[in-house]
Design an enzyme around this catalytic site. Structure first.
Site, short mmCIF file in Angstrom:
data_model
loop_
_atom_site.label_atom_id
_atom_site.label_comp_id
_atom_site.label_asym_id
_atom_site.label_seq_id
_atom_site.Cartn_x
_atom_site.Cartn_y
_atom_site.Cartn_z
N LYS A 130 -38.03 -16.97 36.03
CA LYS A 130 -37.10 -16.53 37.07
C LYS A 130 -35.84 -17.32 36.66
O LYS A 130 -34.79 -16.67 36.43
CB LYS A 130 -37.37 -16.88 38.41
N ASN A 131 -35.70 -18.57 36.26
CA ASN A 131 -34.50 -19.45 36.06
C ASN A 131 -33.78 -18.98 34.77
O ASN A 131 -32.72 -19.71 34.49
CB ASN A 131 -34.52 -20.73 36.61
N ARG A 158 -28.44 -17.54 46.26
CA ARG A 158 -27.49 -18.33 45.91
C ARG A 158 -27.23 -18.35 44.60
O ARG A 158 -26.04 -18.65 44.11
CB ARG A 158 -27.74 -19.84 46.40
N CYS A 204 -28.94 -24.23 51.31
CA CYS A 204 -30.19 -23.46 51.52
C CYS A 204 -31.06 -24.61 51.98
O CYS A 204 -30.66 -25.52 52.32
CB CYS A 204 -30.70 -22.93 49.93
N ARG A 225 -26.34 -27.97 48.32
CA ARG A 225 -26.11 -27.06 47.29
C ARG A 225 -24.71 -26.82 46.89
O ARG A 225 -24.08 -25.66 46.75
CB ARG A 225 -27.09 -26.06 47.01
N ASP A 243 -38.99 -28.85 41.10
CA ASP A 243 -39.48 -27.83 41.29
C ASP A 243 -41.08 -28.00 41.41
O ASP A 243 -41.79 -27.06 41.83
CB ASP A 243 -39.10 -26.86 40.56
N ARG A 296 -39.97 -14.70 46.27
CA ARG A 296 -38.80 -14.99 45.38
C ARG A 296 -39.25 -15.57 44.02
O ARG A 296 -38.50 -15.07 42.93
CB ARG A 296 -38.11 -16.15 46.21
#
Ligand code: EPZ
Length: 419
Positions: free
Chosen positions: A22-23, A94, A118, A123, A306, A398
């Site tokens: 995802k990132n 975001r 968030c 952030r 994470d 997500r």
């Protein structure tokens, strides 16, 4: 809102494949905005965040074609009609701030909703904006929007006070067309930053030093569209490594980016897991009793924030005392209250969580609070005695592509109740 119902007490055994990261996809999509033409990304996971970002690209006038079955995403950025990212899209994702750099670089103007905080922290994006100002842009914040204008960005020397992945990525994206050389100091070292630099170089950008704390970008006149296959998701892979280790499992993880998971692997081995690279993947085996280990989240290559919630669930199952220190985000312990409901003995003192591992957890009704916390709760549910029900699992969707399907294929017993 969907919820998961998990019958616990299972060992995970079998083989699992890791989806695209995802990132990595999000900054690669932003890179597509830099080129006049059609970019194609493959190995794209089916995730809510990517759908949201795709909606934003359509809003800006890009031609977007997504084939979630095939895992491909085509973005034609030839004719953008809006250089803006509206609040209703940015508030749900975001990382939309990543369109700022490319829009300013190519179109010399952008209007992006200021991302709110968030669940895990405030952030701020002050470093993103400081870098653009150093490159000669006029930046204003009014009515909740960031408005950026320039007659043309100029190369600059930018020092980032804090290691920020999207801050580094945004400024790299902004610098590719700038007049002269831009130097980003104290840049993030994450693999996703390196992936973005590799993709930009494939498009014709001149970038050196990605993966170190000093990245040099020399402006060029034009970039060609990109064809790129996205790297596997190291956090999804890490989540399945922990899942096997904490359930006394035996799981072969295909396309597992082990080289990007050194710090996690070390902690898992210290806790008694077995990790061996094999033909076609990485095998992770779990042993009980789990040993208690301390860990402290740090920017890459340190222990990843994470993975903090997932490892806390595992330490709750260990037999001893461990301390987990969260240094990146100021509010990333929301899973503690939920784990306590499962019988975990965890005390929070500022940035430190002290976990007294009791060797067992009991199923309970829980509420997901943020993406990675939800993953930790799912793992806890899989190993706990009895039934665990997790509500608000949109947080999970997500960042994980069908996590319950993959876990069930390994022997878990998870039902998704659609509401
Ligand atoms: C990336 O966020 C990831 N997101 C995060 O993953 C991940 O947790 C984080 O890196 C750390 O590894 C993406 O890549 C899209 P930040 P990043 O908001 O680096 C401070 C997930 O679960 N900061 O920059 O963009 C901030 O306060 C997500 O997939 C400033 O002070 O995170 C924090 O302490 C969660 N000013 C630190 O930097 C700024 O202008 C990192 O926060 C920017 C950041």
């Amino acid at each position: 809102m969907d919820r998961l119902v998990i019958e616990g007490g299972t060992r995970l055994v079998g083989t699992v494949g890791i989806s695209g990261a995802k990132n990595a996809v999000l900054p690669l999509m932003a890179a597509a905005l830099l080129a006049d033409g059609s970019t194609t990304l493959t190995n794209v996971p089916r995730l809510k965040d990517i759908e949201t970002f795709t909606d934003l690209f359509s809003h800006m006038g890009c031609g977007v074609f997504a084939d979630p079955e095939a895992g491909t995403l085509r973005i034609n950025a030839s004719r953008l009609t809006r250089m803006e990212a509206p609040y209703d899209l940015v508030k749900t994702m975001r990382a939309s701030i990543l369109v700022l750099g490319p829009l300013v670089a190519r179109f010399k103007t952008a209007r992006v909703s200021l991302p709110g905080g968030c669940a895990i922290g405030a952030r701020p994006v002050n470093l993103h904006l400081m870098g653009l100002e150093k490159m000669g842009a006029d930046v204003a914040i009014e009515h909740g929007y960031i408005t950026v204008k320039t007659s043309g960005l100029k190369g600059a020397r930018i020092y980032l006070d804090t290691s920020t992945v999207t801050g580094t990525e945004n400024l790299m994206l902004a610098a590719v067309y700038a007049d002269g050389e831009t130097v980003i100091e104290n840049a993030a070292l994450e693999p996703e930053v390196v992936e973005l630099a590799q993709a930009l170089k494939k498009m014709g950008a001149a970038i050196e030093g990605a993966g170190t704390d000093t990245i040099r970008i020399s402006g060029v006149k034009e970039l060609r569209p990109l064809e790129y296959s996205v790297m596997p998701d190291r956090i999804e892979a890490g989540t399945f490594m922990v899942a096997s280790a904490m359930t006394r499992g035996n799981v072969l993880i295909k396309n597992c980016p082990l080289a990007n998971l050194e710090s996690l692997s070390t902690k898992l081995v210290d806790a008694g897991a077995g990790i061996t690279a094999e033909e076609g993947g990485v095998r992770v085996t779990g042993n009980w009793p789990i040993k208690s280990v301390d860990m402290k989240t740090c920017p890459y290559p340190g222990f990843p924030t994470d993975m903090q919630a997932q490892m806390m669930a595992m330490m709750a199952m260990a037999s001893g005392l461990s301390v987990i220190t969260e240094t990146i985000f100021e509010n990333r312990f929301m899973h503690v209250a939920e784990l306590r409901r499962m019988g975990a003995d965890i005390t929070v003192d500022g940035r430190n969580a002290i976990i007294k591992g009791l060797g067992r957890l009991s199923g309970a009704p829980l509420m997901a609070t943020d993406l990675r916390a939800s993953a930790g709760l799912v793992l806890a549910g899989v190993v706990a005695d009895g039934t665990t029900e997790i509500s608000r699992i949109y947080h999970l969707d997500r960042g994980y592509e069908g996590i319950e399907v993959k876990l069930n294929r390994l022997g878990a017993n998870i039902k998704r109740i659609k509401e």
